[in-house]
Design a protein around this motif. Sequence first.
Motif, PDB file in Angstrom:
ATOM      1  N   LYS A 176      37.924   3.885  59.587  1.00  0.00           N
ATOM      2  CA  LYS A 176      37.692   5.270  59.990  1.00  0.00           C
ATOM      3  C   LYS A 176      38.768   5.529  61.107  1.00  0.00           C
ATOM      4  N   GLU A 194      42.115   6.027  59.289  1.00  0.00           N
ATOM      5  CA  GLU A 194      41.955   7.421  58.747  1.00  0.00           C
ATOM      6  C   GLU A 194      42.277   8.405  59.815  1.00  0.00           C
ATOM      7  N   GLN A 195      41.386   8.334  60.881  1.00  0.00           N
ATOM      8  CA  GLN A 195      41.763   9.524  61.982  1.00  0.00           C
ATOM      9  C   GLN A 195      43.312   9.420  62.423  1.00  0.00           C
ATOM     10  N   ASP A 196      43.631   8.014  62.762  1.00  0.00           N
ATOM     11  CA  ASP A 196      44.954   7.995  63.161  1.00  0.00           C
ATOM     12  C   ASP A 196      46.245   8.615  62.102  1.00  0.00           C
ATOM     13  N   THR A 197      45.914   8.397  60.941  1.00  0.00           N
ATOM     14  CA  THR A 197      46.740   8.694  59.803  1.00  0.00           C
ATOM     15  C   THR A 197      46.738  10.507  59.858  1.00  0.00           C
ATOM     16  N   GLU A 198      45.445  10.959  59.945  1.00  0.00           N
ATOM     17  CA  GLU A 198      45.243  12.222  59.748  1.00  0.00           C
ATOM     18  C   GLU A 198      46.136  12.939  61.365  1.00  0.00           C
ATOM     19  N   ALA A 199      45.793  12.323  62.173  1.00  0.00           N
ATOM     20  CA  ALA A 199      46.441  12.761  63.488  1.00  0.00           C
ATOM     21  C   ALA A 199      47.873  12.537  63.521  1.00  0.00           C
ATOM     22  N   ALA A 244      49.744  12.692  60.689  1.00  0.00           N
ATOM     23  CA  ALA A 244      50.196  13.870  59.489  1.00  0.00           C
ATOM     24  C   ALA A 244      49.967  15.240  60.394  1.00  0.00           C
ATOM     25  N   ASP A 245      49.095  15.535  60.912  1.00  0.00           N
ATOM     26  CA  ASP A 245      48.854  16.672  61.607  1.00  0.00           C
ATOM     27  C   ASP A 245      50.273  17.003  62.918  1.00  0.00           C
ATOM     28  N   GLU A 288      53.266  17.818  60.744  1.00  0.00           N
ATOM     29  CA  GLU A 288      53.323  19.017  60.377  1.00  0.00           C
ATOM     30  C   GLU A 288      53.635  20.255  61.581  1.00  0.00           C
TER      31      GLU A 288
END
Length: 412
Positions: free
Chosen positions: A365, A368-373, A375-376, A379
Amino acid sequence: LQSWKSLPSPTIFMTYHALLAREYEWRSRWVNSKHKSDYGEWKLTAGDFYGDAEKDKGLQTSQDARFYAVSARFDSFSNEGKPLVIQFTVKHEQKIDCGGGYVKVFPADLEQTEMHGESSYYIMFGPDICGYSTKKVHVIFNYKGKNHLIKKEIKCKDDELTHLYTLILNPDQTYEVKIDNEKVESGSLEEDWDFLPPKKIKDPEAKKPEDWDDRAKIDDPSDTKPEDWDKPENIPDPDAKKPEDWDEDMDGEWEPPMIPNPEYKGEWKPKQIDNPNYKGAWVHPEIENPEYSPDSNIYKFDNIGVLGLDLWQVKSGTIFDNFLITDDVKEAEEIGKETWGVTKEPEKKMKQEQDDLKRKEEEEKNKEQDTEAAADEDEEEEEEEEEEETQEDTDEALSETDEEDAKPKDEL
């Protein structure tokens, strides 16, 4: 349903994996108190982790911040002339923060539906935890109508696994407390509880002689304070200077700040020497206490007949199991091995597997949060670059327009 009556008298053996095989069976045996309307509810379960799904079923507290009161009756008996062993298991699988894990043994005349915190009992035994300061095993006996707490501190287990607690009370007035079939404390009833007045007391007629000198050291009468000893503790700072902009009319008279005096020696005290008249510490003579009377029956309870769980829990989830009341110390040890001893390692293994799985899920988890962060963040950086390029194009267009406007009209 296995009944304790099938066991050799006077052994009374109550195990949840037998008595609580079905919901109606344990509810027909265990009586909830009606003294209060908001007692917590019990449920039959082996919990979230266990060694055996059926054998490890026990009574579990199920509601937070509640009092609990339930009891079971058996044929009454006396422990006169025989050992009394009280044994059970406790599992604080909720990682308890504050609550009891003990049992109470009551006389047979207890009205079970009216059992409450002030009901008179014979023995209270088991772990009690509250915060960091209270993590102990209660051993409380009722003697002549008064509850007496053990004077020793016995530390209890505070993890989430099942543990076996055993109290052995012997007719020779000795006791033993075991956790997980290992002795953690023992001694005599008379020494470790205040059941009786002390055998000896200080002689009320004796007084320390007026000429008794119990000072090991005295001031040296020949020692005198040096004449240059007295110096002030603080002095004006000799290096301090009045500020140039100091206005005495506005600021008052200037005084230098105070600093510690390097010559200050503190309070003078004469040297100490051995007291030539020293007689040692005076010991108050003792006499036999006229109020003391030995009692060889402190251990004895004549009408044992009810086992109860009367406790408070902030966070629920404790499971009670494998209750045993017997006069056979060896039998208690063997039953502990056959119940808790058989399931403890499988339970520990299941708990470890659950912890490992939970840790792995948390790690995934977090990834995933680190990956999403990340990616954000990428962006946001792309958006910032696009904004910068747009701004550069705008600035360039404006610059060209300004240059055109600056040219002479004949060049247009």
